[in-house]
Design a protein around this motif. Structure first.
Motif, PDB file in Angstrom:
ATOM      1  N   LYS A   7       0.856  -1.188   0.000  1.00 34.16           N
ATOM      2  CA  LYS A   7       0.000   0.000   0.000  1.00 34.16           C
ATOM      3  C   LYS A   7       0.889   1.235   0.000  1.00 34.16           C
ATOM      4  O   LYS A   7       1.854   1.307   0.764  1.00 34.16           O
ATOM      5  CB  LYS A   7      -0.914  -0.007   1.225  1.00 34.16           C
ATOM      6  N   GLY A 185      -7.841   8.246   5.976  1.00 33.32           N
ATOM      7  CA  GLY A 185      -6.675   7.367   6.130  1.00 33.32           C
ATOM      8  C   GLY A 185      -7.008   5.904   5.881  1.00 33.32           C
ATOM      9  O   GLY A 185      -6.199   5.013   6.136  1.00 33.32           O
ATOM     10  N   ASP A 188      -5.237   2.320   4.340  1.00 35.98           N
ATOM     11  CA  ASP A 188      -4.507   1.327   5.148  1.00 35.98           C
ATOM     12  C   ASP A 188      -5.383   0.094   5.398  1.00 35.98           C
ATOM     13  O   ASP A 188      -4.875  -1.028   5.464  1.00 35.98           O
ATOM     14  CB  ASP A 188      -4.144   1.920   6.522  1.00 35.98           C
ATOM     15  N   SER A 243      -0.868   8.506  13.968  1.00 37.55           N
ATOM     16  CA  SER A 243      -1.676   8.432  12.747  1.00 37.55           C
ATOM     17  C   SER A 243      -0.967   7.729  11.593  1.00 37.55           C
ATOM     18  O   SER A 243      -1.498   7.669  10.493  1.00 37.55           O
ATOM     19  CB  SER A 243      -2.050   9.849  12.318  1.00 37.55           C
ATOM     20  N   VAL A 244       0.200   7.183  11.810  1.00 43.45           N
ATOM     21  CA  VAL A 244       0.928   6.587  10.698  1.00 43.45           C
ATOM     22  C   VAL A 244       0.168   5.411  10.074  1.00 43.45           C
ATOM     23  O   VAL A 244       0.247   5.187   8.874  1.00 43.45           O
ATOM     24  CB  VAL A 244       2.372   6.205  11.122  1.00 43.45           C
TER      25      VAL A 244
HETATM   26 MG    MG Z   1      -2.306   7.323   6.101  1.00 45.14          MG
END
Ligand code: MG
Ligand code: ADP
Ligand code: ASP
Length: 438
Positions: A7, A185, A188, A243-244
């Protein structure tokens, strides 16, 4: 047989140069067979993410704004990538369809999803991989919740027919065929879903940092990289603001124990962070694995004499929050007190009703509301084996003159959560980091 799902986040696919790096990474390893792209992210500080532009486009179309100007910026981002890669590809028909769909009432989620969709088309053409529209294989139920089992059954079969494919992240379809998305986000999560369905041996998540760091690099200068972390620790840290990786991305791979490797597209030789199901025998070399935190909480503290002996007291409080569908984030309690921590933005409009209902349901001796609370989670599988961690955290905060508003130690002894005033947030994280990482 080795099989990797890869990803790439928004910054990894923000322009043609980044596309070239991504293609280099994929081509360097034949086992990198399924690719999940995000929409183009920021190219530099202050730049716009295409997903944000798409939300603006939706707003402009539905509220009579300057849709042409916003759409021009979006098209320009994609057209530039195509031109600078020297590709023979036009997205004009796609742009026309998107505009038509939006003018005919397509949803905000549909608008947002087009960043991943268009980027997926470009990337698949550039790599010579099959393009699989996520709308055809990532399914949500009528309530808008991701339907893990239906998706897994279907996708497992589908992927067998395509040895190499690009599947855009972030979105899927509802039972009526319309598009919906995960929360921000969410690419992921798509990566994790595809890893499970393809029985991948590794899920590589390529981003703009060389792994999961022990603290947010925007708060602590040059934080140490975490080499190895368990799903459980990761879930705690990502839920609490690291937040990774999206905090829901561990669920699909957790079923089957596929490790996740966080890697840096700009430094492909760095080993990154390996996220694994569990490490029973391994003793970590640091007591704590990482620190993360979030602001924007409110704490409601209810006090009642002999609360512990009043059967159903907790239930009556929970029912109030259930009635208003307000999630309880944390629940530190004493013998005669119970604090309920909730998200401040969700609480604000319900404040008066909730307070009135708690009074009615429990007749408390006092009810105190504390606003502007930040929560900081100190997480580590090594904490169980070591005594005095809490004492060290408190000393570090006391030395920095920070007032602790609440403490909550998870029963797994995997984490300690501390509430501080929002103004002390960054200093608190830096102080705890300095105490444990010399
Ligand atoms: Mg992200
Ligand atoms: P992508 O677009 O690749 O999905 P994100 O922006 O979602 O990337 O996540 C990567 C960012 O997460 C980093 O650039 C960093 O600023 C931020 N971040 C927050 N906490 C951490 C942490 N503990 N370790 C690494 N990065 C973190
Ligand atoms: N593009 C989406 C976002 O900005 C999803 C993602 O990047 O994972 O939130």
């Amino acid at each position: 047989m080795e099989l990797k799902v890869v990803k790439f986040g928004g910054s990894s696919l923000s322009d043609a140069k980044q596309f070239q790096k991504v293609a280099g990474i994929i081509r360097a390893d034949e086992t990198r067979r399924y690719v999940i792209p995000s929409a183009p992210g920021k190219r530099f500080d202050g730049d716009e993410k295409v997903t944000d532009l798409l939300y603006s486009l939706y707003k402009a179309i539905n509220e009579q704004g300057n849709a042409e100007a916003v759409f021009a910026r979006i098209k320009d981002r994609f057209n530039k990538i195509i031109d600078e890669l020297g590709m023979n590809l036009s997205l004009d028909c796609e742009y026309t369809k998107i505009e038509k769909d939006l003018r005919n009432g397509a949803s905000r989620e549909y608008a947002a999803s087009r960043g991943e969709y268009l980027n997926g088309i470009i990337l698949s053409a550039y790599l010579g991989f099959t393009f699989i529209d996520a709308a055809t294989c990532i399914f949500f139920d009528a309530e808008g919740n991701f339907d893990a089992e239906t998706t897994n059954q279907y996708l497992k079969q589908l992927l067998k027919a395509y040895p190499k494919a690009v599947i855009p992240g972030f979105y899927g379809s509802l039972p009526d065929g319309s598009i919906t998305t995960f929360s921000r986000g969410g690419s992921d999560i798509t990566g994790s879903i595809v890893a499970r369905a393809s029985a991948a041996t590794l899920y590589e998540n390529w981003t703009d940092v060389s792994g999961f760091l022990m603290a947010d690099p925007r708060c602590v200068e040059n934080p140490r990289r975490i080499e190895l972390i368990t799903y459980k620790e990761l879930r705690e840290l990502s839920y609490m603001g690291a937040s990774v990786l999206h905090d829901e991305a561990v669920f699909p791979v957790r079923y089957v124990g596929i490790p996740i490797n966080i890697r840096n597209t700009n430094r492909p030789d760095d080993p990154g962070t390996l996220i694994v199901p569990g490490t029973e025998d391994e003793i970590p070399d640091t007591i704590i694995t990482g620190i993360a935190g979030k602001s924007g909480f409110v704490s409601i503290t209810v006090e009642k004499d002999q609360m512990n002996k009043r059967y159903g007291f907790g239930r009556r409080i929970f029912e109030v929050f259930e009635k208003y569908k307000l999630a309880i984030e944390h629940l530190p309690s004493g013998i005669d007190t119970m604090s309920i921590l909730v998200n401040a933005n969700s609480f604000k409009p319900l404040r008066a009703s909730i307070i009135a209902d708690i009074y009615r349901a429990t007749d408390p001796d006092s009810l105190v509301i504390d606003e502007h609370i930040s929560l900081i989670a100190v997480v580590g599988r090594g904490m169980v084996r070591n005594k005095g961690i809490a004492a060290r955290i408190f000393r570090a905060l006391a030395d920095a003159n920070i007032n602790i508003k609440m403490i909550d130690q998870g029963s797994s002894e995997l984490n300690i959560i501390i509430g501080v005033e929002e103004k002390d947030f960054n200093l608190a994280i830096r102080s705890i980091y300095a105490e444990f990482v010399k």
